[in-house]
Motif scaffolding. Structure first.
Motif, mmCIF file in Angstrom:
data_model
loop_
_atom_site.group_PDB
_atom_site.id
_atom_site.type_symbol
_atom_site.label_atom_id
_atom_site.label_comp_id
_atom_site.label_asym_id
_atom_site.label_seq_id
_atom_site.Cartn_x
_atom_site.Cartn_y
_atom_site.Cartn_z
ATOM 1 N N HIS A 168 8.529 -5.620 3.744
ATOM 2 C CA HIS A 168 7.992 -6.552 2.750
ATOM 3 C C HIS A 168 7.696 -5.549 1.200
ATOM 4 N N TYR A 169 8.584 -4.344 0.788
ATOM 5 C CA TYR A 169 8.661 -3.813 -0.559
ATOM 6 C C TYR A 169 9.657 -4.670 -1.166
ATOM 7 N N PHE B 196 -4.006 -7.370 -7.629
ATOM 8 C CA PHE B 196 -3.566 -7.500 -5.984
ATOM 9 C C PHE B 196 -4.400 -6.916 -5.309
ATOM 10 N N TRP C 95 0.780 0.585 -0.315
ATOM 11 C CA TRP C 95 0.954 0.178 -1.739
ATOM 12 C C TRP C 95 1.302 0.593 -2.771
ATOM 13 N N LEU D 123 -6.677 -3.063 -8.083
ATOM 14 C CA LEU D 123 -6.571 -3.583 -6.432
ATOM 15 C C LEU D 123 -7.956 -3.290 -5.972
ATOM 16 N N TRP E 47 6.059 -6.577 -7.527
ATOM 17 C CA TRP E 47 4.567 -6.380 -8.248
ATOM 18 C C TRP E 47 4.483 -5.062 -8.919
ATOM 19 N N LEU F 74 6.446 -6.315 -2.880
ATOM 20 C CA LEU F 74 6.077 -4.837 -3.295
ATOM 21 C C LEU F 74 6.852 -4.862 -4.700
ATOM 22 N N VAL G 256 2.564 0.289 -7.125
ATOM 23 C CA VAL G 256 1.973 -0.246 -7.490
ATOM 24 C C VAL G 256 0.435 1.246 -7.859
#
Length: 400
Positions: A20-21, A39, A68, A80, A28, A25, A73
């Motif tokens: 995912h990172y 997000f 996150w 968020l 992002w 991410l 983030v």
């Protein structure tokens, strides 16, 4: 013209992993420093596959939000929030569904694949059929200019654009629009008005995208125009309609390909993932037990990096000299597999330690995360409500 704005969401799957990172991410984090970003946790989308057991969604949403924040983030740079806390997503989804042809949804590759591979006990639900439309509403409700996606998501963004275009065509019929637009042209001044009309003709008659871009840039610089006149002129450029929903552009993300520990796609369910909050002992154990080139049965057997999952981690985490050392040592059997893995272990641990430090305050005091989301919801709702006022007015549902 509406301001540039990036919107992206992620289905709540609980704690996140390195896939995912590196897959989303990191991008992002880069984007939030460049332009306004929203997000969101796509909890309604999670119901397309977990409608029979929604109890897992809330816990997964908060865990993901912590990750996150741990990854970097920044709520001071980005907004968020949680999708279901902004009901305007659902309202726009409903209204768009009234005018979206069924065939548009049935042609989405992900839907066709799912239907073709349904197990006997499974059912294709309306929620799964309609999820690309909800996905479109998630973006269109903020009039986003860009959506960061991988290549596999390009058909979804193109559908968003088609839906926005169809909505504007059906409902962007302001009474007396043509005359109001021509009056707005005059407010540009004689020189700019002449150029605007020339560029509009070039685009509408010849499909000249460069002329369209030049005209839009000119309007952006025309400080004397009111917002409503500017909006009319943007719509007049591309036809004779008022622009209500913005057609977002796909922003292809360059992502490092990080496989799972076994060489397949990294996933928690596959048992081949390293979590963002994995401690040093866990990282060390997982990487040290990774499979390597099957040709290296003994320490003295030479191998080929291209056949080894560890090599793909080197390509993400190691500098050029380390990669050269690993490749040369593998092919010559000059180093063992555990030696080859150590630089990867060290690099992953160094990457994760700051994340664990950032996560700790939120784990100690979950109310901090709730406060961030509450602020994000307030910001997102204000933007969404502006769009929905225009949507209702265009559709004759404002009842004023």
């Amino acid at each position: 013209m509406y301001p540039d704005r990036v919107v992206s969401g992620m289905r709540p799957t609980g704690s996140l992993h390195l896939g995912h990172y590196h897959g989303a991410l990191k991008n992002w984090i880069r984007l939030q420093a460049e332009q306004p970003c929203l997000f969101f946790v796509a909890d309604w989308h999670a119901l397309t596959t977990h409608y029979d057991d929604p109890s897992i969604i809330e816990k997964a949403a908060w865990e993901m939000m912590v990750d996150w924040l741990a990854a970097g983030v920044d709520p001071s740079q980005a907004t968020l929030f949680i999708q279901s806390r902004v009901p305007e997503h659902a309202e726009l989804h409903l209204l768009l569904s009234m005018a979206t042809p069924l065939g548009w949804l049935e042609r989405v590759p992900a839907y066709r694949d799912r239907v073709d591979n349904l197990a006997p006990h499974e059912q294709a639900t309306y929620g799964f059929l309609g999820y690309p439309l909800l996905q479109a509403a998630d973006v269109l409700v903020y009039r986003a200019s860009a959506v960061p996606v991988g290549e596999d998501q390009l058909p979804h963004v193109e559908m968003m654009r088609e839906i926005a275009r169809r909505f504007n065509y059906l409902y962007g019929k302001e009474p007396g629009f043509e005359q109001k637009a021509q009056d707005a042209v005059k407010k540009l001044g004689s020189k700019r008005a002449r150029l605007y009309n020339e560029l509009r003709t070039q685009y509408q008659q010849n499909g000249d995208d460069e002329a369209l871009a030049q005209a839009k840039a000119m309007l952006d610089e025309a400080g004397s125009l009111s917002m409503i006149d500017r909006e009319r002129l943007f719509g007049y450029l591309e036809g004779s309609r008022k622009l209500i929903l913005v057609e977002p552009q796909a922003q292809l993300t360059a992502t490092a390909r990080l496989p799972g520990l076994d060489g397949g796609k990294m996933s928690k369910s596959g048992g081949n993932a390293i979590g963002l909050r994995e401690d040093k002992a866990g990282v060390t154990q997982k990487v040290r037990t990774m499979p390597t080139d099957p040709a290296r049965v003994r320490r003295t057997d030479p191998g080929e990096p291209a056949r080894c999952p560890v090599w793909q981690f080197h390509q993400v985490y190691s500098d050029t000299p380390t990669q050269e050392w690993a490749a040369r040592g593998c092919r010559s059997a000059g180093i063992g597999c555990l030696e080859c893995k150590q630089p990867v272990i060290d690099a992953i641990v160094a990457e994760l330690e700051p994340m664990q430090e950032r996560a700790q305050p939120y784990l100690d005091d979950p109310s901090l995360v709730r406060a961030i989301v509450a602020d994000g919801v307030d910001t997102a709702r204000k933007l969404a409500q502006e769009t929905m006022r225009d949507v209702r007015e265009a559709m004759g549902l404002d009842y004023t």
